[in-house]
Design a protein around this motif. Structure first.
Motif, PDB file in Angstrom:
ATOM      1  N   CYS A  33     -24.651 -12.951  18.159  1.00 12.40           N
ATOM      2  CA  CYS A  33     -23.388 -12.617  18.796  1.00 12.40           C
ATOM      3  C   CYS A  33     -22.899 -11.295  18.239  1.00 12.40           C
ATOM      4  O   CYS A  33     -22.928 -11.091  17.026  1.00 12.40           O
ATOM      5  CB  CYS A  33     -22.344 -13.693  18.507  1.00 12.40           C
ATOM      6  SG  CYS A  33     -22.711 -15.299  19.204  1.00 12.40           S
ATOM      7  N   ILE A  51     -20.497 -10.553  23.126  1.00  9.08           N
ATOM      8  CA  ILE A  51     -21.702 -10.627  23.938  1.00  9.08           C
ATOM      9  C   ILE A  51     -22.806 -11.316  23.158  1.00  9.08           C
ATOM     10  O   ILE A  51     -22.914 -11.130  21.940  1.00  9.08           O
ATOM     11  CB  ILE A  51     -22.153  -9.214  24.397  1.00  9.08           C
ATOM     12  CG1 ILE A  51     -23.290  -9.308  25.423  1.00  9.08           C
ATOM     13  CG2 ILE A  51     -22.556  -8.345  23.210  1.00  9.08           C
ATOM     14  CD1 ILE A  51     -23.560  -7.973  26.140  1.00  9.08           C
ATOM     15  N   THR A  53     -26.485 -11.302  22.491  1.00 10.43           N
ATOM     16  CA  THR A  53     -27.531 -10.300  22.674  1.00 10.43           C
ATOM     17  C   THR A  53     -28.836 -10.889  23.192  1.00 10.43           C
ATOM     18  O   THR A  53     -29.705 -10.167  23.652  1.00 10.43           O
ATOM     19  CB  THR A  53     -27.798  -9.541  21.371  1.00 10.43           C
ATOM     20  OG1 THR A  53     -28.228 -10.473  20.370  1.00 10.43           O
ATOM     21  CG2 THR A  53     -26.557  -8.818  20.878  1.00 10.43           C
ATOM     22  N   GLY A  56     -26.993 -11.833  27.208  1.00  5.18           N
ATOM     23  CA  GLY A  56     -25.996 -10.997  27.855  1.00  5.18           C
ATOM     24  C   GLY A  56     -24.718 -11.699  28.234  1.00  5.18           C
ATOM     25  O   GLY A  56     -23.829 -11.077  28.838  1.00  5.18           O
ATOM     26  N   SER A  57     -24.577 -12.974  27.898  1.00  4.55           N
ATOM     27  CA  SER A  57     -23.327 -13.667  28.230  1.00  4.55           C
ATOM     28  C   SER A  57     -22.171 -13.005  27.505  1.00  4.55           C
ATOM     29  O   SER A  57     -22.281 -12.651  26.328  1.00  4.55           O
ATOM     30  CB  SER A  57     -23.425 -15.137  27.818  1.00  4.55           C
ATOM     31  OG  SER A  57     -24.429 -15.789  28.550  1.00  4.55           O
ATOM     32  N   THR A  58     -21.065 -12.854  28.222  1.00  5.04           N
ATOM     33  CA  THR A  58     -19.912 -12.159  27.660  1.00  5.04           C
ATOM     34  C   THR A  58     -18.671 -13.041  27.659  1.00  5.04           C
ATOM     35  O   THR A  58     -18.583 -14.027  28.401  1.00  5.04           O
ATOM     36  CB  THR A  58     -19.616 -10.879  28.455  1.00  5.04           C
ATOM     37  OG1 THR A  58     -19.387 -11.232  29.829  1.00  5.04           O
ATOM     38  CG2 THR A  58     -20.776  -9.905  28.381  1.00  5.04           C
ATOM     39  N   SER A  71     -21.238  -4.383  26.795  1.00  3.25           N
ATOM     40  CA  SER A  71     -22.625  -4.348  27.259  1.00  3.25           C
ATOM     41  C   SER A  71     -23.545  -4.008  26.098  1.00  3.25           C
ATOM     42  O   SER A  71     -23.075  -3.650  25.013  1.00  3.25           O
ATOM     43  CB  SER A  71     -22.789  -3.315  28.382  1.00  3.25           C
ATOM     44  OG  SER A  71     -22.489  -2.012  27.912  1.00  3.25           O
ATOM     45  N   GLN A  72     -24.845  -4.118  26.342  1.00  2.00           N
ATOM     46  CA  GLN A  72     -25.802  -3.853  25.274  1.00  2.00           C
ATOM     47  C   GLN A  72     -26.935  -2.996  25.793  1.00  2.00           C
ATOM     48  O   GLN A  72     -27.266  -3.012  26.971  1.00  2.00           O
ATOM     49  CB  GLN A  72     -26.368  -5.171  24.722  1.00  2.00           C
ATOM     50  CG  GLN A  72     -27.118  -5.989  25.773  1.00  2.00           C
ATOM     51  CD  GLN A  72     -27.582  -7.344  25.243  1.00  2.00           C
ATOM     52  OE1 GLN A  72     -26.958  -8.358  25.489  1.00  2.00           O
ATOM     53  NE2 GLN A  72     -28.676  -7.334  24.532  1.00  2.00           N
TER      54      GLN A  72
END
Length: 125
Positions: A33, A51, A53, A56-58, A71-72
């Motif tokens: 996270c 997020i 990693t 991609g859940s935010t 975002s990543q």
């Protein structure tokens, strides 16, 4: 885990945009996270966005939903916070942080224990 380096803060007028970056070198946060928090002097630190990693859940604080996007970029091992529609109440020191994924990434589901240095965001009216 290695130190996180946050950057991208600055001074903008109300309605403006900034993008914060949080980079890690020497360690890949691949299934962890990562999040952004902010603090105003004299007030408690508050969560802004997180997020996962690994997928991609935010998760966002209600106060920034629809304005901020986390975002990543896995290739750069960097997490971003795009802040649009900035308001004076967004003025704070912003910190990026990380922790091991467990029961979700929202700040109330577990303490973040790896922190970057702060980057100041100032929004004038």
């Amino acid at each position: 885990h290695v130190p996180l380096v946050g950057s991208g803060g600055g001074s903008v007028e109300s309605g403006g945009s900034l993008r914060l970056s949080c980079a890690a070198s020497g360690y890949t946060y691949s299934r962890d996270c990562m999040g952004w928090f902010r603090q105003v002097p004299g007030k408690q630190r508050e969560g802004v966005a997180t997020i996962y990693t690994g997928g991609g859940s935010t998760f966002y604080a209600d106060s920034v939903k629809g304005r901020f996007t986390i975002s990543q970029d896995n290739a750069k091992n960097t997490v971003y916070l795009q802040m649009n529609g900035l308001k004076p109440e967004d003025t704070a020191m912003y910190y990026c942080a990380a922790r091991t994924f467990e029961y979700g990434c929202a700040w109330y589901r577990g303490a973040y224990n790896y922190w970057g240095q702060g980057t100041q965001v100032t929004v004038s009216s």
